[in-house]
Each structure stands twice: as C-alpha cells, then as structure tokens.
Design a protein around this motif. Structure first.
Motif, PDB file in Angstrom:
ATOM      1  N   PHE A  87       0.809  -1.220   0.000  1.00 39.38           N
ATOM      2  CA  PHE A  87       0.000   0.000   0.000  1.00 39.38           C
ATOM      3  C   PHE A  87       0.847   1.276   0.000  1.00 39.38           C
ATOM      4  CE2 PHE A  87       0.327  -1.112   4.554  1.00 39.38           C
ATOM      5  CZ  PHE A  87       0.774   0.082   5.089  1.00 39.38           C
ATOM      6  N   ASP A  88       0.267   2.320  -0.569  1.00 32.86           N
ATOM      7  CA  ASP A  88       0.868   3.654  -0.632  1.00 32.86           C
ATOM      8  C   ASP A  88       0.470   4.394   0.648  1.00 32.86           C
ATOM      9  OD1 ASP A  88       1.362   6.374  -1.080  1.00 32.86           O
ATOM     10  OD2 ASP A  88       0.881   6.261  -3.203  1.00 32.86           O
ATOM     11  N   GLU A 146     -17.791   2.586  11.554  1.00 38.43           N
ATOM     12  CA  GLU A 146     -19.093   2.055  11.146  1.00 38.43           C
ATOM     13  C   GLU A 146     -19.153   1.846   9.637  1.00 38.43           C
ATOM     14  OE1 GLU A 146     -21.320   1.120  13.428  1.00 38.43           O
ATOM     15  OE2 GLU A 146     -19.759   1.724  14.850  1.00 38.43           O
ATOM     16  N   THR A 147     -18.226   2.467   8.915  1.00 38.46           N
ATOM     17  CA  THR A 147     -18.141   2.276   7.463  1.00 38.46           C
ATOM     18  C   THR A 147     -16.843   1.537   7.148  1.00 38.46           C
ATOM     19  OG1 THR A 147     -17.131   4.471   7.208  1.00 38.46           O
ATOM     20  CG2 THR A 147     -19.514   4.320   6.931  1.00 38.46           C
ATOM     21  N   CYS A 148     -16.657   0.406   7.807  1.00 38.86           N
ATOM     22  CA  CYS A 148     -15.395  -0.326   7.691  1.00 38.86           C
ATOM     23  C   CYS A 148     -15.123  -0.770   6.257  1.00 38.86           C
ATOM     24  CB  CYS A 148     -15.397  -1.527   8.631  1.00 38.86           C
ATOM     25  SG  CYS A 148     -13.767  -2.260   8.873  1.00 38.86           S
ATOM     26  N   ASN A 149     -16.162  -1.071   5.500  1.00 33.16           N
ATOM     27  CA  ASN A 149     -15.944  -1.469   4.111  1.00 33.16           C
ATOM     28  C   ASN A 149     -15.303  -0.348   3.296  1.00 33.16           C
ATOM     29  OD1 ASN A 149     -16.899  -4.053   4.435  1.00 33.16           O
ATOM     30  ND2 ASN A 149     -18.959  -3.606   3.675  1.00 33.16           N
ATOM     31  N   VAL A 150     -15.592   0.892   3.666  1.00 31.76           N
ATOM     32  CA  VAL A 150     -14.953   2.016   2.975  1.00 31.76           C
ATOM     33  C   VAL A 150     -13.472   2.054   3.333  1.00 31.76           C
ATOM     34  CG1 VAL A 150     -14.999   4.505   2.575  1.00 31.76           C
ATOM     35  CG2 VAL A 150     -17.138   3.284   3.002  1.00 31.76           C
ATOM     36  N   ARG A 151     -13.137   1.727   4.580  1.00 32.17           N
ATOM     37  CA  ARG A 151     -11.727   1.634   4.966  1.00 32.17           C
ATOM     38  C   ARG A 151     -11.014   0.563   4.148  1.00 32.17           C
ATOM     39  NH1 ARG A 151     -11.316   2.155  11.619  1.00 32.17           N
ATOM     40  NH2 ARG A 151     -11.681   4.416  11.719  1.00 32.17           N
ATOM     41  N   TRP A 152     -11.671  -0.589   4.002  1.00 32.72           N
ATOM     42  CA  TRP A 152     -11.079  -1.636   3.178  1.00 32.72           C
ATOM     43  C   TRP A 152     -10.939  -1.176   1.730  1.00 32.72           C
ATOM     44  CZ3 TRP A 152      -8.492  -5.756   4.548  1.00 32.72           C
ATOM     45  CH2 TRP A 152      -8.715  -6.351   5.783  1.00 32.72           C
ATOM     46  N   GLY A 153     -11.935  -0.469   1.234  1.00 35.67           N
ATOM     47  CA  GLY A 153     -11.856   0.046  -0.131  1.00 35.67           C
ATOM     48  C   GLY A 153     -10.678   0.987  -0.306  1.00 35.67           C
ATOM     49  N   LEU A 154     -10.471   1.859   0.670  1.00 40.07           N
ATOM     50  CA  LEU A 154      -9.348   2.787   0.613  1.00 40.07           C
ATOM     51  C   LEU A 154      -8.025   2.029   0.669  1.00 40.07           C
ATOM     52  CD1 LEU A 154      -8.224   5.653   0.556  1.00 40.07           C
ATOM     53  CD2 LEU A 154      -8.513   5.750   3.045  1.00 40.07           C
ATOM     54  N   LEU A 155      -7.958   0.993   1.490  1.00 38.96           N
ATOM     55  CA  LEU A 155      -6.729   0.200   1.591  1.00 38.96           C
ATOM     56  C   LEU A 155      -6.385  -0.440   0.246  1.00 38.96           C
ATOM     57  CD1 LEU A 155      -4.468  -1.094   3.266  1.00 38.96           C
ATOM     58  CD2 LEU A 155      -6.064  -2.916   3.862  1.00 38.96           C
ATOM     59  N   LEU A 156      -7.388  -1.022  -0.395  1.00 43.45           N
ATOM     60  CA  LEU A 156      -7.157  -1.647  -1.699  1.00 43.45           C
ATOM     61  C   LEU A 156      -6.848  -0.603  -2.767  1.00 43.45           C
ATOM     62  CD1 LEU A 156     -10.003  -4.266  -1.380  1.00 43.45           C
ATOM     63  CD2 LEU A 156      -7.567  -4.795  -1.520  1.00 43.45           C
ATOM     64  N   TYR A 157      -7.481   0.545  -2.651  1.00 46.64           N
ATOM     65  CA  TYR A 157      -7.196   1.669  -3.553  1.00 46.64           C
ATOM     66  C   TYR A 157      -5.732   2.086  -3.401  1.00 46.64           C
ATOM     67  CZ  TYR A 157      -7.680   6.487  -5.397  1.00 46.64           C
ATOM     68  OH  TYR A 157      -7.534   7.657  -6.095  1.00 46.64           O
ATOM     69  N   ALA A 158      -5.278   2.165  -2.148  1.00 50.35           N
ATOM     70  CA  ALA A 158      -3.892   2.557  -1.882  1.00 50.35           C
ATOM     71  C   ALA A 158      -2.909   1.482  -2.321  1.00 50.35           C
ATOM     72  CB  ALA A 158      -3.702   2.849  -0.393  1.00 50.35           C
ATOM     73  N   GLY A 159      -3.399   0.251  -2.454  1.00 54.20           N
ATOM     74  CA  GLY A 159      -2.560  -0.827  -2.953  1.00 54.20           C
ATOM     75  C   GLY A 159      -2.607  -0.952  -4.461  1.00 54.20           C
ATOM     76  N   ASN A 160      -3.350  -0.037  -5.116  1.00 56.07           N
ATOM     77  CA  ASN A 160      -3.472  -0.007  -6.572  1.00 56.07           C
ATOM     78  C   ASN A 160      -4.085  -1.290  -7.131  1.00 56.07           C
ATOM     79  OD1 ASN A 160      -3.221   1.459  -8.987  1.00 56.07           O
ATOM     80  ND2 ASN A 160      -1.295   0.434  -9.502  1.00 56.07           N
ATOM     81  N   PHE A 161      -5.010  -1.877  -6.353  1.00 54.38           N
ATOM     82  CA  PHE A 161      -5.738  -3.045  -6.828  1.00 54.38           C
ATOM     83  C   PHE A 161      -6.844  -2.607  -7.776  1.00 54.38           C
ATOM     84  CE2 PHE A 161      -3.891  -4.695  -2.951  1.00 54.38           C
ATOM     85  CZ  PHE A 161      -3.671  -6.046  -3.198  1.00 54.38           C
ATOM     86  N   THR A 162      -7.003  -3.317  -8.875  1.00 52.37           N
ATOM     87  CA  THR A 162      -8.188  -3.105  -9.699  1.00 52.37           C
ATOM     88  C   THR A 162      -9.375  -3.751  -8.990  1.00 52.37           C
ATOM     89  OG1 THR A 162      -7.954  -5.179 -10.937  1.00 52.37           O
ATOM     90  CG2 THR A 162      -6.758  -3.244 -11.777  1.00 52.37           C
ATOM     91  N   SER A 163     -10.569  -3.425  -9.433  1.00 46.46           N
ATOM     92  CA  SER A 163     -11.750  -4.029  -8.802  1.00 46.46           C
ATOM     93  C   SER A 163     -11.755  -5.532  -9.006  1.00 46.46           C
ATOM     94  CB  SER A 163     -13.030  -3.406  -9.371  1.00 46.46           C
ATOM     95  OG  SER A 163     -13.103  -3.600 -10.777  1.00 46.46           O
ATOM     96  N   SER A 164     -11.265  -5.989 -10.157  1.00 45.61           N
ATOM     97  CA  SER A 164     -11.201  -7.421 -10.426  1.00 45.61           C
ATOM     98  C   SER A 164     -10.198  -8.111  -9.508  1.00 45.61           C
ATOM     99  CB  SER A 164     -10.823  -7.660 -11.894  1.00 45.61           C
ATOM    100  OG  SER A 164     -10.701  -9.046 -12.155  1.00 45.61           O
TER     101      SER A 164
END
Length: 426
Positions: free
Chosen positions: A239-240, A253-271
């Motif tokens: 992650f960046d 309470e929006t933990c999925n958004v935290r996970w989304g940001l983590l994957l975003y920072a890791g430059n993961f595509t949605s796939s």
C-alpha cells in the motif's frame, strides 16, 4: 469494589455467579479482557470467569448452562439473559500445528492457569473483593502501555501463531507499544502463520480496521512482513502510505470504505480486489460492497480524469446522477468519503466538485426503477410496442430524467416523455 466500565446488570449477574462458586467451596475470579479493559478505562462487552471447579461441577450449580467448549474446560452460564464463559483452571499440552493444544489438564492453582495466556495484560485475575492476582506484571504493563508476552515470547508464539496478529491488533487498537523481546519473538516465529486458517486472521484484521488507528496496525504488519506468511498473503507492504494518512477519519461504522481505501492505496483493480477478498474469506456481500467502490472509481477515472478540466455543467450533473443510479447511493457516498480523506494533491476530483456531487446526489428524487410511477406494461401499452431491449433502455432513461428533476414523476408526464423520446428516435 464495583465495576465502572461494565453494564450494571451484567456486572451484578457475574458477581452472583462468582459468589455462588465461592459459596460452594470453589475458587473463582474474573479474568482476561474484562479485567484488562476495566484497568484501561475501556467499555466492557463481556465478562469471563475462571474457577477451580470442573465443568461438570459448574453445570451442576446452575440451571441454564451450555457446554460451549467442555473438552477444554469452558461452560457458558446464562444469568438473567447474560452469558458468561466460565473456564476451569487448566494447563495445555503440546500445540498442534501452532494453533491449538492436543489436550488440556485441569489444575487447582490459578497461577498455573494464568501462565498459559498470551500477554501479561490478559493474564490478570480479579477477586470479588477487588484484589488482583497478577503474577506477570500485567497491571504495570497496562499502565505503561506495553504489549508483553507471558513468559518466553518464542514459546507463546510457537503455541498459537495467531497470537502474533493479535499482538499487532492490540498495539493498534490500544495505541500500545510492543516490548522488544516480544517483537523479536514475533519476527522469529512469523513463518508459523502459514498454519493458521485465513478466517481467524481475517477476524483479527477486521478488528484492526475497525479500531481508532488502523494505519498503525497496517504499518506494524508491513514492517514485520507478518502477513506474507499467511496461506494467502493478505497485504504485505504494497500500500501507498500517503493515500492512507486519512484512514482513521473514516468511521469504523463504514469499515468497508476503509477496506476500499486500503485496496485503492494498494493499486488493486476491482477485479483483483474481488479475487483477493474471496481468497481472504470475505462474505459475498462484503466483497461486492468493497469492489463496488473500486469499480465506481474506475468509471469516474474513465469519464472525468481524461478531461483537461471538469466543467460543472448540466452534462456533468446528469453524468454523476447516472453513476449513482448504476452503483447505488451507498457506494456513491462511500466513494465520496474515500476521496475526501485523500491528500488534496492525490485526489482525482477537486473537493469543490466532490461537494457538488454530494449535493446533486442529495437532490435526487428517485433511486430505483420501482420508484417510477409507471410500469413496463404501461409503457408498452402507451407506445403499442412489444417487449424488447428498447423497454429497458426507456425505463433507464425515465429513471434518469426523474432522478435529475427534469421530468415530474407522474404518469402523464412520464408518458409524454417516452412518446417524445420514441418520436425523436424514429
């Protein structure tokens, strides 16, 4: 001595349970997380007890019991709706695959029982009179904010490798430091994590991500390279960090958004994210919610970032509303949260445009086809056309123009609009 940080009814019933054991000649103490959290001033959610009584003796004293883990000495006692895990003093045999003991032996000395626990802050017992049994200095470690293994860290981590991830989780959630010998033991034994089920690791990761400072936990995991030794590497050091500096701003309470940001920072595509989340044993719903954030981000990049500037015109408004309709309000709101916590120079959309997106989203009059005041049958009847691909396209058009406030959501207006569209398309 009263409990300050436990719900009154739960504390009272746990004391009744403890007193009952004492009155029948057994030793009994509160132990583990409830004692630790009381010392730390944290809310207590459950209260565990330890006793010299055997599981059978415990079950014989109370009307409502559940043999939760009777082979390991644990019985759940229900007292006026409050469940309490009561565990017999025990020592543990050889651990199988660095995760569970092959056998347990019941003992009569609480200090022997405390010796088997993971960290000193979790190896404290509290008596009914408020005194503590603390043979390993757990109170001092708690006051100093230190995570320290009970006894030899190499032995503790060799017994149950998940304790290494728990160590990081406690340091992250509590804001504690890790004792040097405990950290060295973690680095030495981290390869044992390969024996631990991903579900158990994911639960600890979720607790890190729901904590007040998830970035600290992620940094410790990155420094230790701990998760590279899991059966399926969960994070590593990809992650960046700059993109994650605002991670704690997002609500737990929006933990999925935290996970989304983590994957975003890791430059993961949605796939890529979907493939990994499935391997990491996330539920289908969690996977879809998190991947939706990344898919929306990819679409926003495709539509807006290629432009030299983002003109805040009617075309942009309708384009954003169309995306909200496609991805859903929750995903759109989550994506906006993600963008707002990024450093300004790393955002793909200026904050003033994000504000407009939020405003436009809040002004939407409908969000689903079921909100339209016209049905597919009524459309076919009005236009005298059989069903076909055109019908879905027409419904989506009507949804957009109503959501955008261009057409009123009444049957006559909707029929006029679809006749206009049908005529304009020949």
């Amino acid at each position: 001595m009263k409990w300050i940080h436990a719900e009154i009814g739960m504390a009272e019933q746990s004391e009744v349970l403890l007193q009952t054991l004492l009155e029948h000649g057994f030793e009994a103490y509160w132990v583990g997380g409830c004692v630790r959290d009381e010392l730390m001033g944290r809310p207590i959610h459950d209260m565990d007890l330890t006793t010299s009584a055997t599981p059978e003796e415990v079950m014989g004293l109370f009307d409502h019991t559940i043999p939760t883990g009777i082979q390991h000495g644990t019985v759940t006692v229900i007292m006026k709706g409050h469940p309490f895990e009561v565990t017999t003093y025990r020592v543990e045999g050889t651990y199988i695959n660095h995760r569970r003991p092959d056998a347990v032996t019941f003992v009569k000395d609480i200090k022997e029982d405390l010796k088997r626990r993971d960290f000193t802050m979790n190896a404290i017992a509290r008596a009914v009179d408020g005194t503590y049994i603390d043979p390993f200095g757990g109170q001092e470690a708690t006051r100093k904010g230190i995570i320290r293994a009970v006894g030899d860290p190499l032995e503790r981590f060799d017994e149950d490798a998940l304790r290494m991830v728990r160590c990081v989780r406690f340091a992250s959630v509590f804001g504690y430091s890790i004792a040097k010998d405990t950290w060295k033991g973690l680095l030495s034994k981290r390869s044992n994590l390969q024996y631990i089920a991903l579900e158990r690791i994911r639960v600890e990761m979720e607790k890190i991500m729901r904590g007040e400072n998830p970035l600290r936990g992620l940094e410790l995991l990155s420094r230790s390279l701990l998760l590279e030794f899991a059966k399926v590497p969960i994070l590593c050091s990809r992650f960046d960090r700059e993109l994650l500096t605002g991670l704690h701003i997002l609500s737990s309470e929006t933990c999925n958004v935290r996970w989304g940001l983590l994957l975003y920072a890791g430059n993961f595509t949605s796939s890529e994210a979907g493939t990994n989340l499935r391997k990491w044993t996330f539920s289908n719903q969690e996977k879809d919610d998190i991947c939706g954030l990344l898919r929306l981000d990819e679409q926003v990049r495709k539509e807006y970032v290629a432009r030299e500037s983002v003109d805040c015109d009617e075309r942009l408004r309708q384009s954003w509303i169309s995306l909200v309709l496609s991805f859903g309000v929750a995903t759109a709101d989550g994506w906006l949260m993600m963008q707002r916590v990024l450093p300004e120079h790393r955002r793909i959309i200026p904050v003033q445009v994000l504000d407009l997106f939020a405003t436009w989203g809040s002004q939407m009059r409908v969000h689903h086809l079921k909100g339209l005041n016209v049905s597919g049958d009524e459309i076919m009847q009005a236009l005298k056309r059989p069903a076909g691909p055109w019908l879905s396209e027409m419904l989506q058009h009507l949804l957009l123009v109503v959501a955008a406030g261009i057409v009123e959501n009444d049957k006559d207006s909707l029929i006029d609009e679809m006749k206009r569209v049908s005529t304009s398309h020949g």
